[in-house]
Design an enzyme around this catalytic site. Structure first.
Site, short mmCIF file in Angstrom:
data_model
loop_
_atom_site.label_atom_id
_atom_site.label_comp_id
_atom_site.label_asym_id
_atom_site.label_seq_id
_atom_site.Cartn_x
_atom_site.Cartn_y
_atom_site.Cartn_z
N GLY A 1 -6.69 -3.87 6.31
CA GLY A 1 -7.91 -4.61 6.57
C GLY A 1 -8.19 -5.63 5.49
O GLY A 1 -8.70 -6.72 5.76
N LYS B 1 -0.85 5.00 4.36
CA LYS B 1 -1.77 4.08 5.05
C LYS B 1 -1.29 3.86 6.48
O LYS B 1 -0.15 3.47 6.71
CB LYS B 1 -1.87 2.76 4.29
N HIS C 1 0.83 -1.20 0.00
CA HIS C 1 0.00 0.00 0.00
C HIS C 1 0.87 1.25 0.00
O HIS C 1 2.08 1.20 0.24
CB HIS C 1 -0.91 0.02 1.23
#
Length: 239
Positions: free
Chosen positions: A145, A139, A135
């Site tokens: 998640g 983040k 990511h």
């Protein structure tokens, strides 16, 4: 619909753009500078709240909405140790709580594929399981998640796996998640099954935030007039 945006960062702005393009109205934008404005809203003012804030404030934001019976579509991760409390309150108040770790339609199809592949692979213990997520550096939570949902999907099909670990060498009962942060990556998730003789791999790669934002708006449209605890499996009829 009349929508309140809770969290007005990059995702909130992209959700706003898509919601407006689909004919909806943004009645309020709640962010770090005006959190108390949420307290002044009622279910007469708002059809749905879309919550993409941060792990520190998501729980309280959701409780306020549920107590006011404002339907909530939440995409904030990193607070899920309190999710069962939120679900219980939604049921108690006859309210609406829609949660997804990822609102991309493609990712949720990937979740279903991941579960099916895990079921097929479970008898073949010669394969080691490896999951990876990449990511952007902004983040805040790690693992994502989405990565946790993928690991939980694998665990649901494997009697020998009962938990996951992040950036650690796994024990025999653990699914390994390896997390990376790179400046330009919206999100890439990979699951690999590796044996001495071959490898099976599935990957989902997002190219922008647009798919996540569009999925959140579609979910907000879908939950109107629905009650209870809901998710993407319900909306996409994947369960």
């Amino acid at each position: 619909m009349k929508i309140v945006l809770i969290g007005y960062g990059k995702m909130g702005k992209e959700i706003e753009r898509i919601a407006l393009s689909r004919g909806h109205q943004i009645v309020a934008k709640i962010d770090i500078d005006n959190p108390n404005e949420l307290l002044g809203l009622s279910k007469q003012d708002v059809d749905v709240a879309i919550e993409f804030s941060n792990p520190q404030s998501a729980y309280s934001n959701i409780l306020i909405c549920l107590e006011k019976q404002i339907p909530v579509v939440c995409g904030t991760t990193g607070w899920l140790e309190k999710k069962s409390e939120v679900e219980a309150l939604a049921q108690k108040n006859d309210a609406t709580f829609f949660y997804a770790s990822n609102y991309s339609i493609g990712v949720n199809l990937f979740f279903a594929l991941n579960k099916h592949l895990a079921k097929l692979m479970a008898p073949h213990t010669q394969y080691d399981i490896y999951t990876n997520e990449i990511h952007h550096t902004e983040k805040k939570d790690s693992p994502s998640g989405t990565a946790i949902t993928i690991a939980e999907g694998i665990i649901s099909a494997y009697p020998s796996k009962d938990t996951w670990v992040n950036n650690e060498i796994p024990q025999s009962n653990e699914v390994a998640i390896w997390s990376q942060r790179e400046s330009t990556k919206p999100g890439t998730h990979t699951v690999k099954y590796i044996s001495k003789v071959d490898q099976i791999e599935i990957t989902h790669e997002a190219f922008s935030r647009e798919g996540f934002a569009l999925g959140a708006v579609i979910a907000a449209e879908w939950v109107k007039d629905k009650k209870g605890v809901l998710g993407m499996e319900d909306m996409l009829k994947l369960a």
